[in-house]
Design an enzyme around this catalytic site. Structure first.
Site, PDB file in Angstrom:
ATOM      1  N   LYS A   1      -6.816   5.938   5.641  1.00  0.00           N
ATOM      2  CA  LYS A   1      -7.128   5.223   4.210  1.00  0.00           C
ATOM      3  C   LYS A   1      -6.357   5.612   2.914  1.00  0.00           C
ATOM      4  CE  LYS A   1      -8.842   1.656   1.266  1.00  0.00           C
ATOM      5  NZ  LYS A   1     -10.168   0.683   1.270  1.00  0.00           N
TER       6      LYS A   1
ATOM      7  N   LYS B   1      -3.688   2.691   7.347  1.00  0.00           N
ATOM      8  CA  LYS B   1      -3.881   1.463   6.003  1.00  0.00           C
ATOM      9  C   LYS B   1      -3.350   2.261   4.905  1.00  0.00           C
ATOM     10  CE  LYS B   1      -6.431  -1.027   3.112  1.00  0.00           C
ATOM     11  NZ  LYS B   1      -7.433  -1.248   2.510  1.00  0.00           N
TER      12      LYS B   1
HETATM   13  C1  PBG Z   1     -12.346  -1.679   0.093  1.00  0.00           C
HETATM   14  C2  PBG Z   1     -10.236  -2.479   0.243  1.00  0.00           C
HETATM   15  C3  PBG Z   1      -9.438  -2.470  -0.628  1.00  0.00           C
HETATM   16  C4  PBG Z   1      -8.117  -3.549   0.680  1.00  0.00           C
HETATM   17  C5  PBG Z   1      -9.535  -2.980   2.135  1.00  0.00           C
HETATM   18  N1  PBG Z   1     -10.609  -2.893   1.420  1.00  0.00           N
HETATM   19  C6  PBG Z   1      -8.513  -2.375  -1.537  1.00  0.00           C
HETATM   20  C7  PBG Z   1      -8.824  -0.524  -1.885  1.00  0.00           C
HETATM   21  O1  PBG Z   1      -9.030   0.340  -1.137  1.00  0.00           O
HETATM   22  O2  PBG Z   1      -8.535  -1.066  -3.012  1.00  0.00           O
HETATM   23  C8  PBG Z   1      -7.204  -3.111   0.272  1.00  0.00           C
HETATM   24  C9  PBG Z   1      -6.471  -4.667   1.554  1.00  0.00           C
HETATM   25  C10 PBG Z   1      -5.087  -4.759   1.280  1.00  0.00           C
HETATM   26  O3  PBG Z   1      -4.388  -4.125   0.054  1.00  0.00           O
HETATM   27  O4  PBG Z   1      -4.543  -5.873   1.561  1.00  0.00           O
HETATM   28  N2  PBG Z   1     -12.302  -1.018  -0.939  1.00  0.00           N
END
Ligand code: PBG
Length: 327
Positions: free
Chosen positions: A194, A247
């Site tokens: 991520k 992601k």
């Molecule tokens: C929570 C989370 C996030 C997303 C998924 N889970 C936001 C972040 O990490 O700031 C992002 C999903 C998206 O942008 O569609 N941590």
């Protein structure tokens, strides 16, 4: 002209093109993110994500009916609690927003597969994904909280949990807590690679989860790194992850491909809110054809090797498959 190879021979008709396709898609591989909010009779449009809403539990049927009629059978829940505090305590209450959504869904829509995001950022008053010590996110102090969140979701009927916090060791901590709680059969889909990304912007408005100070660079990954994504996925598998995730999706197709090649587990890709918002905005301006851009982007993620796609366009993609436009 004497041409030995004429690739156009296999492009002549739709039937032939379909026959020799390298990438096949199924609606079974699609997951749709759903924002659930505390309260009743709420269906609130999300400004940054046109076409998406925050629903109270009693209104979830509106979107669930749409999903099922499009052929989408898997949802990923994000909660928006009534209140926030430093420890994100609303994230692991028995009567919290996610347990309530899970129980409603299990009872009223048993044909939907229930996945939950496990994180603290929407529940903490500082908006970080962990517990703070001073102005730093304290990794080890956060792990028991994540384990508690995952366990509360399991107790309420989650069928898969997806930790997105990016603390070190969280998959192992969650796996142990689930096993000890009698949930050794509950799979974990880890947000493994991520990246710290500008493409989460619209989501943070949707979930009201932006950090009030600083950023997420000390825990989310640096986007200059590809091999680190592979290492992260391998480590999560060792800790007990069943599915590993990359992601965002489109700017990270190289990472999806590498992880698929080097990690022996199903790979999911999350096409995030910014990817959704870009297509929506360009289509609204008339610069691109929305449906075609959506389908082409979705296929690219599977072509790179992913076997699961989390997408805000899941119903449109499922319809594209059903109509034989892709897949
Ligand atoms: C929570 C989370 C996030 C997303 C998924 N889970 C936001 C972040 O990490 O700031 C992002 C999903 C998206 O942008 O569609 N941590």
């Amino acid at each position: 002209m004497e041409l030995h190879h004429r690739p156009r021979r296999l492009r002549g008709t739709a039937g032939l093109r379909r026959m020799v396709r390298e990438t096949r898609l199924s609606p079974e591989a699609l997951i749709y993110p759903v924002f659930v909010k505390t309260g009743t009779n709420i269906q609130e449009p999300i400004r940054s994500m046109e076409g998406h809403y925050r629903y109270s539990v009693d209104r979830l049927g509106v979107i669930f009916d749409e999903l099922l009629s499009a052929g989408v059978t898997k949802v990923l829940f994000f909660g928006i609690p009534a209140g926030k505090d430093a420890e994100g305590s609303a994230a692991y209450q028995r009567e919290g927003i996610i347990p309530m959504a899970l129980r409603y869904t299990a009872q009223r829509y048993p044909e939907l597969f229930r996945i939950t995001d496990v994180c603290l950022c929407a529940y903490t008053n500082h908006g970080h994904c962990g517990i703070l010590a001073g102005d730093q996110v304290d990794n080890d102090a956060t792990l028991p909280y994540l384990a508690k969140i995952a366990r509360s979701h399991a107790q309420a009927g989650a069928q898969m949990v997806a930790p997105s916090d990016m603390m070190d060791g969280r998959v192992g901590a969650i796996r142990t807590a689930l096993d000890e709680g009698g949930y050794s059969g509950l799979p974990i889909m880890a947000y493994s690679a991520k990246y710290c990304s500008a493409f989460y912007g619209p989501f943070r408005e949707a979930a009201d989860s932006a950090p009030t100070s600083g950023d997420r660079k000390t825990y989310q990954m640096d986007y200059h790194n590809q091999q680190e994504g592979v290492r992260a996925a391998l480590r999560d598998i060792k800790e007990g992850a069943d599915i590993v995730m990359v992601k965002p999706a489109l700017p990270y197709l190289d990472v999806i491909q590498k992880v698929t090649e080097q990690v022996d587990a199903p790979v999911a890709a999350y096409s995030v809110s910014g990817e959704y918002a870009m297509i929506k905005a360009a289509a609204r301006e008339g610069f691109i054809n929305e449906e075609e851009a959506v389908l082409e982007s979705a296929v690219s993620v599977f072509r790179a090797g992913a076997s699961v796609l989390i997408s805000y366009f899941a119903p449109e993609i499922a319809q594209g498959i059903a109509q034989g436009r892709i897949g």
